[in-house]
Motif scaffolding. Structure first.
Motif, short mmCIF file in Angstrom:
data_model
loop_
_atom_site.label_atom_id
_atom_site.label_comp_id
_atom_site.label_asym_id
_atom_site.label_seq_id
_atom_site.Cartn_x
_atom_site.Cartn_y
_atom_site.Cartn_z
N ASN A 31 0.81 -1.22 0.00
CA ASN A 31 0.00 0.00 0.00
C ASN A 31 0.85 1.27 0.00
OD1 ASN A 31 -2.46 1.20 -0.26
ND2 ASN A 31 -3.18 0.79 1.83
N PRO A 32 1.70 1.44 -1.01
CA PRO A 32 2.57 2.62 -1.04
C PRO A 32 1.77 3.91 -1.18
CG PRO A 32 2.66 1.42 -3.12
CD PRO A 32 1.89 0.55 -2.15
N GLY A 33 2.34 4.96 -0.64
CA GLY A 33 1.70 6.28 -0.73
C GLY A 33 0.67 6.52 0.35
N LYS A 34 0.64 5.66 1.39
CA LYS A 34 -0.31 5.81 2.48
C LYS A 34 0.43 6.03 3.81
CE LYS A 34 -2.95 4.68 -0.84
NZ LYS A 34 -3.58 3.40 -1.05
N ILE A 35 -0.23 6.65 4.73
CA ILE A 35 0.24 6.93 6.09
C ILE A 35 1.46 7.84 6.12
CG2 ILE A 35 1.03 6.08 8.32
CD1 ILE A 35 -0.66 3.67 8.12
N LEU A 36 2.65 7.30 5.83
CA LEU A 36 3.87 8.08 6.02
C LEU A 36 4.03 9.12 4.93
CD1 LEU A 36 6.14 5.10 7.06
CD2 LEU A 36 5.26 6.92 8.55
N PRO A 37 4.32 10.36 5.31
CA PRO A 37 4.55 11.39 4.29
C PRO A 37 5.84 11.11 3.53
CG PRO A 37 4.92 12.26 6.51
CD PRO A 37 4.39 10.87 6.69
N ASP A 38 5.92 11.64 2.30
CA ASP A 38 7.14 11.41 1.50
C ASP A 38 8.35 12.06 2.16
OD1 ASP A 38 5.85 9.95 -0.45
OD2 ASP A 38 5.13 11.80 -1.43
#
Lengths: 465, 465
Positions: B458-465
Motif C-alpha cells: 500500500n505505497p503512498g499511504k500513512i507516512l509522508p514522503d
C-alpha cells in the motif's frame, strides 16, 4: 546482541570515564550498588552492570544513549528492580540507567481522567497523590513498581479484569530511542488512527526498543461503592468454572482471585484469616451502591451453583483491606511454607475456557514433581501464578523446578495461551518465544534491528538468540 | 515508495501475466472493476490499480505477495472500499487484493467471549451470526465495513466510549507479511507480556506493514437492558460540558453522540424526527435493568444542570431503533442539505477537556469560511466528525474546504489531540503526521522499511514522503 556491541573493553572504559566525569556523584561503580541493580529478587543469577547512573531528566538519558552509541555500550533501564524474569540483569555488562530519581508527577488532569508522570514514579506514590482528587490508577501488580517499569513490562495485576492492563491504560510515552532521539509516541487524545501505534509497541518492550522516561496514564474515578468477599469451593475446577460463568455473565467484576488450597493454608498461617482449607475466590465489586449490591448478589448465585460456600460480601473498608492485604501478602505467606527457600514466581495465561483444565493439570504436575508450589491467580483474565519454593543448593530440586517451569509454559501455549500473562519475558522466558510466536518472531527481530541496530538496549532480553 | 518499486513496466506486466494465469476468473483487468477498487466514496481522485484479484485464502495472499516481491509490484488490500481517506487508491498502480470472498466465520467461542473470522467478514454479517448466542461485536463505524479493514484502519464508532476501539478488541491477527511469510500476531490469551505487541502494530497500519487475512475479536454479551434518549441543549458548549461531566462521573455510558444544530435540521428533514433545532446529545445505556435506569437518571440530572431539555429515556426497541437509525443516517441526511454536492467526511479527536473549545472554534471557522458542514461526534471520546458539502466543480470552494480541513487538523493537534480519531491517515491526512508526531515519525519510517523493504505494501499511504 550484535557482535559490534562486544567491542574492545578499552572503548567501554572510555565511555565510562566520559559518563563518570559528566554525572559525578550520580555515577557509581560501587560493587554493592552494581549488585543491587541486577536481579536480586529470585534464584536467577545476579549479573551486575559495569556502572550505575542515577538520571534526573529525559535529556540526561539522551546524553547517555549518545555516549553508549558512540562506544557500543549496553544500557539497562532500571526502575525499582522488582521484575521477576531477570529484566535488569546485565549479562553483557554495560550501564544501568536508574530512573528512580525521575519521580515527579508532571501533571494530573482530572477533567481528562489522565496524568503524566516521570518514569520513576511508583504506583503507590501516584495513588497517594491522587486520593484527594477522587481518582486512582487501577493497575496493581503487587510490588510498588515504577510506572515506567510497569509500562515496559506490560504489567497488570488484580484489577486488570475490569480496568485492563498497562496496554490499555497508557495514553502516550516519552522515550529515548537508540539513536538518542526523544520521541513522544502519541497525542493525549483517547483514541487515534494517525499512524503506527508506537505506544503499544514500547509497552512490553522491556527497554529493548527505547528507554521510557515519561508516561501519560488513564485514571479512574474512585468508585462510589466497593464490596468484597471470599468464597470457598470444593475444588479448583469449581472455582474456575464459577469464574468463567461470572465473566460470561457480563458482571463487571473488579477483582476475582483464585487461591488454591496450599495458598489458603499459607495465608491462614501468615495473616490469621482462619479460612477453610479448600480453594477460594477473593472477589471485589466496584460501582454505585446499587450496582455493587446487584453484582455481589449475582456472583453469590453463580458461586452457590458451583458449590461455593460461606460467601459473604462486605463494604466495610477495614474488612476489605484485611482481605486484600492477605492477598497481597500471598508472596510472603507462601515463603512461610518453606522458610529459607528461594521463591520462583512464574505466571501463565490461557483463554478462560481452558483455565480449569490448565490449573488442574498444573496442580497434578506439581504433586508429581514433588514441589511445594502454591497457586494464586487473576483468574478473570485466565492468568495464574505459581510460586515454586526451592532449595537452590539442591541441584536436583533446581532441575525438577526447571522441568516444571518448561512444562507450564508449554502447557499454556498448547492451550492457545501465553508463557507469560504479565511478568514479561526478560531472560527467563526467552526460550519459549519461538514456540509461542513461530514465524511472528521474524518481524519482532526485524523491528529490534531497525530501532536498535547496535543492540545496545537491554541486550539478552525478550528475543531468543 | 522506494525507487526499486518503480521498476520497468515490462516486469510488472510479467507479474500480472503470472497472476492472471494462476487466478483465472478471479483476476480482473476490467476498467470498471479497477475503478470500483479505488476510492469511490468522496472527492478524492479515483486511482485504480492495474488489476484486481479476488482471493479466497491466506495462502493465496501469500502466493500473490511472493510474486509481487519478485517483480516489485504494489499490493493494495481491499475490504469493502468504505475507507474515507483514499486508503484503497493505487497511486503507483499495482494489484488490489480483494478479500471480500474471505468471508467465513471460522469459530465463535461463547465460553471465551471471542471469535475468529476471515478478513472479509463484515460487522453486520458477524452480528447476525452472533445474535442467537446472546453475543455481539460492539465496534460500529457506521459503514458495514469488513472486520479486516476495520482492524487495518483502527476503526471505532459510536460504542467506543464504552467498549473501546479495534485497538482494544482485536485479540490476534493472521497476516501475510511483505516477505510472503504468514504470521499470527499473538495467542488467544486475553493478556500477554510475551514479546512485542505485533497485534497493535498491525491494527491501524492500513495495509502498509502486512495484509490482514484473519482476525480474532473480543465479543460482548448482549446487555440485559438498553435504554436510549435524546436531549436538547441551548448550545454546543453546554452539550459538550454535559458530556465531559458524564464521563468524569464514571457513568459507563454506551453511546453519547453530539449532533449540532445544522445536523439536527438535516436529520429532522431526512428522518422526520421533529426535534427542536438546537444541538442535541443522543445517548444509550447498557447493563442490567436496574443499572440502566440508574445511569439514565444520573445522566438526566447532569443534562439538566447544563440546560438540557426534553430528556426522556426509553427502553422500547422500536424507539431506540428509530433514534439510532436517524443517527446512522446522518451522512445521508447531511447530503439533503445540499443535493448534488460531494461530501467530505473528516474527523478529529482531542482530550475531552478541550472538546467544547475545539467544536466551538470549528463551527466558527465553518461559518467564516462559508461552508455547509454539519457536525456529529462520538463526543465521549473527544472525537467529532465534520461533513463538508462542496461543489467539486467550484475551484474556489475546493480551496476553501482544503483550508478548513488543514485548520481543523492543526487545531486538534494544537489542543494535544490527533488529526484523526478513527478514519485513518490514508492519503488525506499524511501531510499532518509530521506536525502530530515530529521525531516519532522516524521510528515509524524505520519500522516500515524493516518490514517492507521494497515498499510494495500500500505505497503512498500513512507516512509522508
Amino acid at each position: 546482541m550484535t557482535v559490534s556491541a562486544l567491542r574492545m573493553e578499552s572503548d567501554r572504559a572510555a565511555a565510562l570515564d566520559i559518563l563518570a566525569a559528566r554525572f559525578g556523584s550520580r555515577f557509581s561503580r560501587g560493587a554493592e550498588i552494581r549488585r543491587q541493580h541486577a536481579n536480586t529478587v529470585n534464584w536467577m543469577a545476579n549479573q551486575p552492570p559495569d556502572a550505575v547512573i542515577f538520571v534526573t531528566s529525559t535529556e540526561e538519558v539522551a546524553e547517555i544513549v549518545r555516549v553508549a552509541v558512540a562506544h557500543h555500550v549496553p544500557l539497562i533501564p532500571f526502575g525499582t528492580g522488582t521484575g521477576l524474569e531477570g529484566h535488569v540483569n546485565a549479562p553483557f555488562g554495560g550501564i544501568s540507567v536508574d530512573l528512580s530519581q525521575m519521580n515527579r508527577i508532571v501533571a494530573v488532569r482530572p477533567e481528562d481522567l489522565d496524568c503524566t508522570v516521570e518514569a520513576g514514579v511508583t504506583r503507590r506514590q501516584l495513588n497517594e497523590h491522587l486520593r484527594d482528587q477522587g481518582l486512582f490508577f487501577p493497575i496493581d501488580p503487587g510490588a510498588d513498581a515504577s510506572l515506567g517499569g510497569m509500562a515496559a513490562t506490560r504489567a497488570s495485576g488484580t484489577n486488570a479484569v475490569r480496568y485492563g492492563t498497562m496496554r490499555d491504560n497508557v495514553v502516550n510515552l516519552t522515550a529515548v530511542m537508540a539513536d538518542g532521539s526523544v520521541i513522544r509516541t502519541a497525542s493525549r487524545a483517547r483514541k487515534s488512527s494517525a499512524g503506527y501505534d508506537l505506544t503499544r509497541l514500547l509497552v512490553g518492550s522491556e527497554g529493548t526498543l527505547g528507554i521510557i522516561t515519561e508516561v501519560t496514564l488513564r485514571l479512574a474515578g474512585i468508585p462510589e461503592a466497593m464490596s468484597a468477599g471470599v468464597c470457598a469451593f470444593p475444588s479448583v475446577d469449581d472455582a474456575c468454572n464459577a469464574t468463567i460463568l461470572t465473566i460470561q455473565s457480563g458482571i463487571p467484576i473488579a477483582r476475582i482471585e483464585l487461591l488454591d488450597t496450599l495458598m489458603i493454608r499459607a495465608t491462614n498461617a501468615f495473616a490469621g484469616l482462619g479460612l477453610p482449607e479448600t480453594p477460594h475466590l477473593f472477589v471485589e465489586f466496584h460501582g454505585s451502591a446499587a450496582s455493587v449490591e446487584e453484582q455481589a448478589a449475582l456472583f453469590g448465585e453463580i458461586a452457590a451453583s458451583f458449590g461455593g460456600g460461606g460467601y459473604q460480601s462486605t463494604t466495610r473498608p477495614e474488612e476489605r483491606t484485611k482481605l486484600w492485604q492477605a492477598r497481597h501478602d500471598a508472596y510472603f505467606a507462601a515463603r512461610g511454607l518453606r522458610p529459607g527457600a528461594q521463591v520462583i514466581a512464574t505466571d501463565a495465561c490461557v483463554p478462560i475456557s481452558r483455565l480449569a483444565e490448565c490449573v488442574h493439570e498444573t496442580i497434578a504436575d506439581i504433586a508429581e514433581t514433588g514441589l511445594i508450589a502454591p497457586i494464586v491467580g487473576h483468574v478473570g483474565d485466565g492468568n495464574f501464578h505459581v510460586q515454586v519454593m526451592i532449595d537452590t543448593d539442591n541441584a536436583e530440586e533446581i532441575r525438577a523446578a526447571e522441568g516444571f517451569l518448561a512444562r507450564l509454559s508449554k502447557r499454556a501455549i498448547g492451550m492457545e495461551g501465553t508463557c507469560t500473562g504479565e511478568h514479561g519475558v526478560g531472560q527467563g522466558k526467552r526460550r519459549y518465544l519461538e514456540l509461542e510466536h513461530g514465524p511472528a518472531l521474524a518481524p519482532m527481530r526485524a523491528i529490534k534491528a531497525a530501532l536498535d541496530p547496535l543492540g545496545i538496549l537491554n541486550p539478552g532480553k525478550i528475543l531468543p538468540d
